[in-house]
Design a protein around this motif. Structure first.
Motif, short mmCIF file in Angstrom:
data_model
loop_
_atom_site.label_atom_id
_atom_site.label_comp_id
_atom_site.label_asym_id
_atom_site.label_seq_id
_atom_site.Cartn_x
_atom_site.Cartn_y
_atom_site.Cartn_z
N GLN A 8 37.62 35.67 30.67
CA GLN A 8 38.51 36.39 31.39
C GLN A 8 38.95 35.79 32.90
OE1 GLN A 8 41.25 38.38 32.00
NE2 GLN A 8 40.25 40.17 30.85
N LEU A 9 39.97 35.86 33.27
CA LEU A 9 40.21 35.49 34.83
C LEU A 9 39.67 36.16 35.76
CD1 LEU A 9 44.41 35.65 34.76
CD2 LEU A 9 43.01 33.74 34.99
N MET A 10 39.15 35.34 37.07
CA MET A 10 38.24 35.82 37.81
C MET A 10 39.22 36.53 39.01
SD MET A 10 35.42 32.79 37.98
CE MET A 10 36.68 31.45 38.03
N ILE A 11 38.50 37.04 39.89
CA ILE A 11 39.19 37.89 40.96
C ILE A 11 39.43 36.99 42.05
CG2 ILE A 11 38.23 40.09 40.11
CD1 ILE A 11 36.43 39.86 42.60
N MET A 37 47.55 42.44 44.94
CA MET A 37 47.84 41.87 43.51
C MET A 37 46.78 41.76 42.60
SD MET A 37 47.29 38.02 44.96
CE MET A 37 47.60 37.20 43.56
N ALA A 38 47.23 41.38 41.21
CA ALA A 38 46.20 41.49 40.57
C ALA A 38 45.20 40.52 40.80
CB ALA A 38 46.79 40.70 38.97
N PHE A 80 51.86 41.42 37.50
CA PHE A 80 51.71 40.61 36.22
C PHE A 80 52.09 39.13 36.38
CE2 PHE A 80 50.03 44.14 34.35
CZ PHE A 80 49.19 43.61 33.18
N PHE A 81 53.07 39.03 37.31
CA PHE A 81 53.30 37.63 37.18
C PHE A 81 52.30 36.53 37.93
CE2 PHE A 81 54.75 33.77 39.84
CZ PHE A 81 55.81 33.40 39.26
N TRP A 82 51.34 36.93 38.67
CA TRP A 82 50.10 36.24 38.88
C TRP A 82 49.43 35.98 37.61
CZ3 TRP A 82 45.02 36.89 38.70
CH2 TRP A 82 44.38 35.94 39.34
N VAL A 83 49.36 36.72 36.77
CA VAL A 83 48.30 36.90 35.76
C VAL A 83 48.82 35.75 34.80
CG1 VAL A 83 47.62 38.22 33.78
CG2 VAL A 83 47.87 39.30 35.89
N ILE A 84 50.35 35.80 34.66
CA ILE A 84 50.85 34.86 33.59
C ILE A 84 50.54 33.27 34.17
CG2 ILE A 84 53.05 34.08 32.85
CD1 ILE A 84 53.89 37.31 32.73
N TRP A 85 50.79 33.38 35.60
CA TRP A 85 50.63 32.07 35.98
C TRP A 85 49.27 31.41 36.09
CZ3 TRP A 85 47.73 30.99 40.35
CH2 TRP A 85 47.75 29.61 40.80
N ALA A 86 48.37 32.56 36.62
CA ALA A 86 47.06 31.93 36.62
C ALA A 86 46.30 31.65 35.00
CB ALA A 86 46.18 33.09 37.31
N SER A 87 46.98 32.29 34.13
CA SER A 87 46.25 32.27 32.94
C SER A 87 46.37 30.87 32.18
CB SER A 87 47.14 33.01 31.76
OG SER A 87 46.53 34.43 32.13
N ASN A 99 56.39 34.75 43.91
CA ASN A 99 56.52 33.38 42.98
C ASN A 99 55.76 32.12 43.50
OD1 ASN A 99 57.69 31.51 40.82
ND2 ASN A 99 58.69 30.69 42.62
N PHE A 100 55.76 32.10 44.80
CA PHE A 100 55.24 31.08 45.53
C PHE A 100 53.54 31.31 46.05
CE2 PHE A 100 59.63 29.43 45.63
CZ PHE A 100 59.17 28.08 45.49
N TYR A 101 53.37 32.73 46.06
CA TYR A 101 52.14 33.30 46.30
C TYR A 101 51.07 33.08 45.18
CZ TYR A 101 48.28 35.61 49.13
OH TYR A 101 47.13 35.99 49.79
N ARG A 102 50.62 31.83 45.02
CA ARG A 102 49.95 31.66 43.77
C ARG A 102 48.17 31.39 44.14
NH1 ARG A 102 53.89 27.82 40.32
NH2 ARG A 102 55.83 29.29 40.30
N ALA A 103 47.71 32.68 44.72
CA ALA A 103 46.49 32.44 45.16
C ALA A 103 45.44 31.99 44.15
CB ALA A 103 46.09 33.97 45.79
N PRO A 104 44.53 31.27 44.51
CA PRO A 104 43.52 30.76 43.48
C PRO A 104 42.24 31.75 43.40
CG PRO A 104 43.05 29.70 45.68
CD PRO A 104 44.25 30.49 45.70
N THR A 105 41.47 31.75 42.38
CA THR A 105 40.29 32.54 42.48
C THR A 105 39.28 32.10 43.39
OG1 THR A 105 39.42 31.22 40.70
CG2 THR A 105 40.71 32.86 39.72
N VAL A 106 38.55 33.17 43.69
CA VAL A 106 37.44 33.01 44.68
C VAL A 106 36.66 31.56 44.43
CG1 VAL A 106 35.37 33.78 45.99
CG2 VAL A 106 37.36 35.16 45.33
N PHE A 107 36.26 31.53 43.20
CA PHE A 107 35.40 30.33 42.63
C PHE A 107 36.05 29.63 41.50
CE2 PHE A 107 30.88 31.54 44.28
CZ PHE A 107 31.13 30.95 45.55
#
Length: 713
Positions: free
Chosen positions: A47-50, A147-148, A30-37, A424-432
């Protein structure tokens, strides 16, 4: 309140360990969800994209299953395992499709802790399993692919073989009928979920056979278990498999006296022969050819043309550095070595643990065939880490036992710290981005479901999901012979691109109805040449650029060409598929298209990220400290959407063009260096400069990030 005795119950402790490890795994994801939000650009439809490109294939399949239909030959993953599971979750829960595909991997991948702890519990060291589960569920490789937002089959691709391993070990230790029937059941589920697991299942069964022959050669339950597992590998319908397995299990359970060793050996041989006859070894051969020998089936199918080998461009199948290998499996080199030592001790203490070696060996295949395989080694070596911690915990320290437990807990935390840092640092972007998804959603209102969108294979699945159209290529259909067409369309001049776009779409659609042994099914390009009475591929492709080239193939649908700004970062690779000599697979001539961003400025030079040194007046450049060369033209782009740019000629004899993109929406694409071949390509002229032939194309969508053209011919 619960009584204290309740928490002393071994089953209660086991349950609490599983629950604790499971919640820990979910919390980390859920760390990524919090960051990406925090970023609006990552949201679409509230909704967040994949984050996984291939995930859109299953999302498209689920969408079509919810709708109840899909178009013929649209390559939809209708009824695929993950699509079907998503569909049923959608039906029985109040959640939207977007929410399900975002969070499903969080909850399913975390199930990996269950078989890990259960396996350790069989060896009476459940605490070792708990520690192993904490490491395995978030280790770099496993986290990255579960990951999420990473909506893909990877969410269960390790969980299911671990359950197979659990019931193998349980059968060895208990000889119980429950394990006997669960083994083929979980192998069948695993094959349904991930058909490519065939090779691993064969390895597990084969290893189990050798183990049984060495240590339990007189016990019939092991032979019947192998027969039941082999039946699941046969190429017959699942309901036939299930019926045979249930009948054999029933007779063995209640008429065991008939199942003598000799009878079981004969039955096993007959089962193995049937497995071969039904094509059981074909999936193994394919996996070896693609990942080990790196062969491209398109070369064998075409009997002539040598297309660019696609698996040379996929990072996931490239060999990796050993240090990276260790970090991906265990989080750090130290923990990896610590885990290997613990795993060796674990095997010496419990020999049946060697049944896990096929899974471990598949993980080590990453050293040869790419980082995607490291995910399999994660839980197996995590057992070693957990067991070594358990070994020290159980050692007779007498008076200092409490202190040792505290130190071990601190040690585990420190060992997991590199993984926490990675998360913490693996903050992957959404595909689009939101804008890209919005434009594709807009295209859905313009195009029909039978229309085609020509795009590079990276974008095939997302385009089909958001626009509900057809594509030439995608993440599952991208052999060299497939990728040649979108590469040609994007790389060549506009008239060649237009003619090839029409031909490739119409011939692709016709190929679905052609006999399997026809030339049209084997190689579309050769079929085109035959129909247009041309035997020389170079002359045929050259003729497409001529104004007098006449397309005799009837037009059956509209065609759109998708050009995203993000494709600039891979356009060198995209072009490689069509700028080759199809007779020998070699490049006709060198070409360059390189994106960069400025790193520093020193002594009148701007150092770019691609290794080029650019003069601060933008007139010349140097490659790796070579002699300075003047460029042909400098193009400063103020707005991609408005086609607002200024071209400054510098030296008409210069070989290179330099683009500078102001206010770039992608920070790592600020400068683009290209030669004449790339400058004249349809992608550069139409997307970056807005120079498109209005007799051939209509611009239907125009933004800073995406331009979509409709073919007029």
């Amino acid at each position: 309140m619960f009584k204290k005795e309740y928490f002393k119950n071994p089953n209660t402790i086991l349950f609490l360990m599983i629950l604790g490890a499971y919640l820990f795994s979910i919390a980390c994801r859920f760390f990524w969800v919090i960051w990406a939000s925090q970023f609006n650009e990552y949201f679409f439809n509230h909704q967040l994209m994949i984050t996984s490109n291939d995930g859109y294939a299953f999302a498209e399949g689920a969408r079509d299953m919810i709708a109840g239909f899909h178009q013929p030959n649209d390559l939809s993953y209708y009824d695929a395992s993950l699509s079907a599971l998503t569909y049923w979750i959608y039906k029985i829960t109040p959640f939207s499709l977007e929410t399900i595909i975002l969070y499903l991997s969080v909850f399913l991948s975390s199930l990996v802790v269950i078989p890990i702890i259960l396996i350790a519990n069989e060896y009476k060291c459940s605490f070792a399993g708990f520690i192993a589960a904490l490491l395995a569920c978030i280790a770099n490789s496993y986290y990255n692919r579960t990951m999420a937002g990473y909506y893909d089959t990877d969410m269960l691709v390790v969980v299911l073989p671990l359950f197979v391993l659990f019931f193998m070990i349980r059968l060895v230790l208990r000889r119980d009928l429950f394990s006997l029937i669960c083994l083929p059941f979980f192998i069948r589920i695993y094959l349904w979920w991930y058909p490519s697991s065939y090779t691993l299942n064969v390895s597990l069964i084969g290893f189990f056979l050798f183990y049984s022959l060495i240590f339990h050669k007189k016990e019939t339950i092991f032979y019947i278990s192998i027969i039941l597992m082999l039946i699941t590998l046969s190429n017959i319908a699942w309901y036939y498999q299930s019926s045979i397995i249930v009948l054999l299990f029933y007779f063995y359970a209640f008429k065991r006296e008939y199942f003598k060793i000799k009878f079981l050996i004969v039955l096993g041989i007959l089962t193995f022969i049937f497995l071969i006859i039904s094509g059981g070894i074909d999936p193994i051969l394919y996996q070896l050819k693609f990942y080990i020998f790196r062969s491209d089936e398109s070369v064998n199918l075409t009997h002539g043309f040598v297309y660019f080998n696609v698996n040379q461009t996929i990072q996931e199948v490239e060999s990796i550095d050993f240090s990276v290998f260790m970090q991906r499996i265990s989080g750090s080199e130290f923990v990896f070595v610590f885990s290997v030592i613990g795993f060796i001790i674990f095997i010496f203490a419990h020999r049946s643990m060697i049944l896990s070696l096929p899974i471990l060996f598949l993980g080590f295949l990453a050293l040869k065939s790419g980082l995607r395989f490291t995910i399999y080694a994660v839980p197996i070596l995590a057992f070693g880490f957990g067991y070594l911690i358990y070994y020290f915990k159980e050692y007779n320290f007498k008076k200092k036992k409490n202190l040792i437990n505290i130190l071990l807990a601190l040690f585990v935390f420190l060992c997991l710290s590199p993984i926490f840092i990675h998360i913490n640092f693996y903050r992957a972007p959404t595909v689009f981005s939101k804008n890209e998804a919005t434009q594709l959603d807009q295209l859905k209102k313009i195009a029909n479901r039978e229309d085609y969108v020509v795009a590079w294979w990276d974008y095939g699945y997302p385009i089909r999901y958001y626009s509900d159209v057809k594509t030439l290529v995608d993440g599952g259909k991208h052999l060299g012979k497939d990728n040649f067409f979108p590469s040609f369309i994007l790389t060549k001049d506009q008239r060649s691109a237009a003619n090839m776009a029409r031909l490739s779409v119409e011939y692709t659609e016709k190929s679905f109805y052609a006999p399997s042994d026809s030339l049209l099914r084997k190689d579309i390009l050769q079929a085109m040449m035959k129909d247009y009475n041309n035997t020389n591929v170079d002359l045929f492709l050259y003729s497409l650029s001529k104004p007098d080239f006449k397309i005799d193939t009837p037009k059956t649908r509209d065609v759109y060409i998708y050009m995203p700004f993000r494709m600039a970062s891979i356009f060198q690779t995209v072009s490689s598929f069509s700028l080759i000599n199809l007779d020998n697979g070699k490049f006709n001539q060198p070409f360059i298209f390189s994106t960069a961003y400025p790193l520093s400025k020193n002594d009148g030079e701007i150092i770019l990220s691609n290794g080029v040194s650019l003069s601060d007046d933008f007139r010349s450049l140097k490659f790796n400290n070579s002699d300075s060369v003047e460029i042909h033209s400098f193009i400063e782009i103020n707005s991609l959407q408005q086609n607002n740019y200024k071209e400054i000629p510098i030296n008409e004899n210069g070989q290179y063009y330099l683009f500078y993109i102001k206010n770039s929406s992608i920070p790592y694409i600020q400068f683009i260096l290209m030669d004449k071949i790339m400058f004249d390509s349809a992608f550069v002229q139409m997307f970056f400069l807005g120079n498109y032939d209005k007799n051939l194309f209509d611009l239907v969508i125009n933004t800073q990030d995406v331009k979509i053209f409709k073919l007029k011919i």
